[in-house]
Design a protein around this motif. Structure first.
Motif, PDB file in Angstrom:
ATOM      1  N   ALA A 182     -38.658 -11.605   9.597  1.00 44.27           N
ATOM      2  CA  ALA A 182     -37.982 -10.684   8.679  1.00 44.27           C
ATOM      3  C   ALA A 182     -37.243 -11.456   7.592  1.00 44.27           C
ATOM      4  N   ARG A 183     -37.410 -11.022   6.360  1.00 44.74           N
ATOM      5  CA  ARG A 183     -36.693 -11.620   5.237  1.00 44.74           C
ATOM      6  C   ARG A 183     -35.454 -10.780   4.952  1.00 44.74           C
ATOM      7  N   LYS A 184     -34.317 -11.422   4.973  1.00 43.83           N
ATOM      8  CA  LYS A 184     -33.063 -10.683   4.866  1.00 43.83           C
ATOM      9  C   LYS A 184     -32.008 -11.535   4.176  1.00 43.83           C
ATOM     10  N   CYS A 185     -31.143 -10.879   3.440  1.00 45.07           N
ATOM     11  CA  CYS A 185     -30.007 -11.554   2.806  1.00 45.07           C
ATOM     12  C   CYS A 185     -28.728 -10.800   3.163  1.00 45.07           C
ATOM     13  N   GLN A 186     -27.691 -11.544   3.457  1.00 42.90           N
ATOM     14  CA  GLN A 186     -26.369 -10.982   3.717  1.00 42.90           C
ATOM     15  C   GLN A 186     -25.338 -11.753   2.912  1.00 42.90           C
ATOM     16  N   ILE A 187     -24.308 -11.034   2.466  1.00 47.53           N
ATOM     17  CA  ILE A 187     -23.138 -11.695   1.884  1.00 47.53           C
ATOM     18  C   ILE A 187     -21.929 -11.189   2.651  1.00 47.53           C
ATOM     19  N   GLU A 188     -21.151 -12.132   3.179  1.00 43.36           N
ATOM     20  CA  GLU A 188     -19.952 -11.777   3.934  1.00 43.36           C
ATOM     21  C   GLU A 188     -18.714 -12.212   3.164  1.00 43.36           C
ATOM     22  N   LEU A 189     -17.662 -11.425   3.305  1.00 43.84           N
ATOM     23  CA  LEU A 189     -16.363 -11.750   2.725  1.00 43.84           C
ATOM     24  C   LEU A 189     -15.423 -12.084   3.875  1.00 43.84           C
ATOM     25  N   MET A 190     -14.813 -13.266   3.797  1.00 43.96           N
ATOM     26  CA  MET A 190     -13.925 -13.724   4.855  1.00 43.96           C
ATOM     27  C   MET A 190     -12.477 -13.407   4.517  1.00 43.96           C
ATOM     28  N   ASP A 191     -11.760 -12.905   5.517  1.00 46.70           N
ATOM     29  CA  ASP A 191     -10.327 -12.678   5.388  1.00 46.70           C
ATOM     30  C   ASP A 191      -9.693 -13.116   6.700  1.00 46.70           C
ATOM     31  N   GLY A 192      -9.231 -14.367   6.736  1.00 44.23           N
ATOM     32  CA  GLY A 192      -8.752 -14.923   7.994  1.00 44.23           C
ATOM     33  C   GLY A 192      -9.925 -15.077   8.949  1.00 44.23           C
ATOM     34  N   ASN A 193      -9.802 -14.488  10.120  1.00 47.07           N
ATOM     35  CA  ASN A 193     -10.886 -14.531  11.102  1.00 47.07           C
ATOM     36  C   ASN A 193     -11.783 -13.309  11.020  1.00 47.07           C
ATOM     37  N   THR A 194     -11.544 -12.471  10.031  1.00 42.05           N
ATOM     38  CA  THR A 194     -12.323 -11.244   9.869  1.00 42.05           C
ATOM     39  C   THR A 194     -13.456 -11.447   8.888  1.00 42.05           C
ATOM     40  N   ARG A 195     -14.633 -10.976   9.266  1.00 43.02           N
ATOM     41  CA  ARG A 195     -15.812 -11.044   8.400  1.00 43.02           C
ATOM     42  C   ARG A 195     -16.243  -9.622   8.047  1.00 43.02           C
ATOM     43  N   LYS A 196     -16.472  -9.391   6.768  1.00 40.47           N
ATOM     44  CA  LYS A 196     -16.926  -8.084   6.314  1.00 40.47           C
ATOM     45  C   LYS A 196     -18.212  -8.257   5.510  1.00 40.47           C
ATOM     46  N   VAL A 197     -19.269  -7.589   5.937  1.00 41.55           N
ATOM     47  CA  VAL A 197     -20.532  -7.649   5.206  1.00 41.55           C
ATOM     48  C   VAL A 197     -20.407  -6.766   3.963  1.00 41.55           C
ATOM     49  N   ILE A 198     -20.527  -7.378   2.789  1.00 44.47           N
ATOM     50  CA  ILE A 198     -20.399  -6.623   1.542  1.00 44.47           C
ATOM     51  C   ILE A 198     -21.745  -6.410   0.856  1.00 44.47           C
ATOM     52  N   PHE A 199     -22.774  -7.091   1.350  1.00 46.41           N
ATOM     53  CA  PHE A 199     -24.131  -6.897   0.818  1.00 46.41           C
ATOM     54  C   PHE A 199     -25.120  -7.232   1.912  1.00 46.41           C
ATOM     55  N   GLU A 200     -26.140  -6.400   2.047  1.00 37.65           N
ATOM     56  CA  GLU A 200     -27.193  -6.652   3.015  1.00 37.65           C
ATOM     57  C   GLU A 200     -28.470  -6.002   2.526  1.00 37.65           C
ATOM     58  N   LYS A 201     -29.556  -6.747   2.583  1.00 37.07           N
ATOM     59  CA  LYS A 201     -30.827  -6.211   2.087  1.00 37.07           C
ATOM     60  C   LYS A 201     -31.988  -6.856   2.822  1.00 37.07           C
ATOM     61  N   HIS A 202     -32.965  -6.024   3.184  1.00 38.74           N
ATOM     62  CA  HIS A 202     -34.224  -6.515   3.744  1.00 38.74           C
ATOM     63  C   HIS A 202     -35.250  -6.604   2.617  1.00 38.74           C
ATOM     64  N   TYR A 203     -36.037  -7.658   2.633  1.00 41.27           N
ATOM     65  CA  TYR A 203     -37.055  -7.876   1.602  1.00 41.27           C
ATOM     66  C   TYR A 203     -38.432  -7.750   2.251  1.00 41.27           C
ATOM     67  N   THR A 204     -38.728  -6.527   2.660  1.00 37.34           N
ATOM     68  CA  THR A 204     -39.938  -6.267   3.429  1.00 37.34           C
ATOM     69  C   THR A 204     -41.194  -6.668   2.673  1.00 37.34           C
ATOM     70  N   GLN A 205     -41.172  -6.542   1.348  1.00 38.95           N
ATOM     71  CA  GLN A 205     -42.383  -6.818   0.568  1.00 38.95           C
ATOM     72  C   GLN A 205     -42.790  -8.285   0.616  1.00 38.95           C
ATOM     73  N   PHE A 206     -41.883  -9.155   1.080  1.00 39.43           N
ATOM     74  CA  PHE A 206     -42.203 -10.580   1.141  1.00 39.43           C
ATOM     75  C   PHE A 206     -42.537 -11.047   2.554  1.00 39.43           C
ATOM     76  N   GLU A 207     -42.576 -10.129   3.507  1.00 42.78           N
ATOM     77  CA  GLU A 207     -42.784 -10.515   4.892  1.00 42.78           C
ATOM     78  C   GLU A 207     -44.248 -10.507   5.285  1.00 42.78           C
ATOM     79  N   ALA A 208     -44.611 -11.510   6.066  1.00 40.48           N
ATOM     80  CA  ALA A 208     -45.916 -11.561   6.730  1.00 40.48           C
ATOM     81  C   ALA A 208     -47.075 -11.223   5.796  1.00 40.48           C
ATOM     82  N   ASN A 209     -47.039 -11.765   4.572  1.00 40.05           N
ATOM     83  CA  ASN A 209     -48.107 -11.504   3.599  1.00 40.05           C
ATOM     84  C   ASN A 209     -48.347 -10.008   3.415  1.00 40.05           C
ATOM     85  N   ASN A 210     -47.265  -9.286   3.268  1.00 41.31           N
ATOM     86  CA  ASN A 210     -47.329  -7.829   3.137  1.00 41.31           C
ATOM     87  C   ASN A 210     -48.211  -7.450   1.949  1.00 41.31           C
ATOM     88  N   PRO A 211     -49.269  -6.677   2.173  1.00 41.05           N
ATOM     89  CA  PRO A 211     -50.174  -6.310   1.081  1.00 41.05           C
ATOM     90  C   PRO A 211     -49.650  -5.183   0.203  1.00 41.05           C
TER      91      PRO A 211
END
Length: 274
Positions: A182-211
């Protein structure tokens, strides 16, 4: 990073210590340009790897200056991850690295970086320092084998626009750790020991030679979720004729009997996700 539903406890432990390393650095981003600090981090990574019986034995660090496209630092472990020494990488320059990716992977990287930069530009500059961008990509090792890497990027120096001037990248070879392409991108924002996902996306069109094209993936995913032609036309602002044309192209590309068969084939091959 990759789909963790089927990963082992050891895999999750590996991710946890990588996150622990990053957490210690978010509060002092200037350390991410300090050679002594980076060498100590690399030593710590190796020690943690031994605790996991070498389950992650190949990780590297590099620092790039985007204004000159020069490497400011490359760890010795580049040899283990890519098969090339840090001296070779320094000598060949940053653009040489692109020769290790297939055309499809380069296109994927371009799209991912565009998405990352678009997200960073929306943040206050003082928050960009606290972000970690993460995505996975396939690279060709010097020995000819394909390796799945996870690249995690932090930004110790940025422009007023929020775009990076300096990027420190932690690159981990997870070929033996994860078996999900699976092709995926995440961006996390750190605040102390807390992590917050502020961006997440799957790039299905680039996986496994997707036709399938990106639009075809969207349409077939909607069909899988029960959308009718009229619904699809409205959602995607297309005519029913265009929707049907996409449907026919999907069935043809997948050598399917009908739309239901196309959905089953696409799910089996992970061309789409529910």
């Amino acid at each position: 990073m990759p789909n963790s539903k089927k990963v082992s406890k050891k895999s999750l432990l590996a991710e946890n210590w990588i996150h622990d390393i990053q957490s210690k650095l978010f509060t002092t981003p200037n350390k991410l340009m300090n050679t002594d600090v980076l060498e100590n981090i690399e030593t710590h990574i190796r020690q943690c790897s031994l605790q996991l019986n070498g389950f992650i034995s190949r990780s590297m660090i590099f620092v790039i200056d985007h204004s000159t496209l020069d490497y400011l630092y490359i760890s010795d472990s580049a040899q283990e991850v890519l098969g090339y020494s840090k001296e070779t990488m320094m000598q060949n320059g940053f653009h040489w690295l692109f020769t290790l990716f297939s055309a499809a992977e380069l296109k994927y990287k371009q799209v991912v970086m565009e998405d990352i930069y678009a997200c960073l530009k929306k943040l206050p500059v003082d928050q960009v320092f606290k972000t970690c961008s993460r995505y996975n990509v396939e690279v060709l090792h010097k020995d000819g084998s394909k390796r799945m890497l996870v690249e995690e990027m932090m930004y110790p120096k940025v422009e007023s626009s929020g775009l990076p001037v300096i990027t420190t990248a932690f690159v981990h070879d997870v070929t033996d750790l994860f078996h999900d392409t699976a092709r995926k991108c995440q961006i996390e924002l750190m605040d102390g020991n807390t992590r917050k996902v502020i961006f997440e996306k799957h790039y299905t069109q680039f996986e496994a030679n997707n036709p399938l094209s990106e639009r075809e993936i969207e349409i077939l995913s909607s069909i899988a979720n029960g959308s009718t032609t009229s619904n699809l036309a409205k959602v995607f602002n297309l005519s029913p004729h265009t929707v049907n044309a996409h449907r026919k192209n999907i069935i043809r590309k997948l050598a399917a009997k009908n739309a239901i068969d196309a959905v089953q084939i696409a799910l089996k091959n992970r061309y789409i996700r529910m």
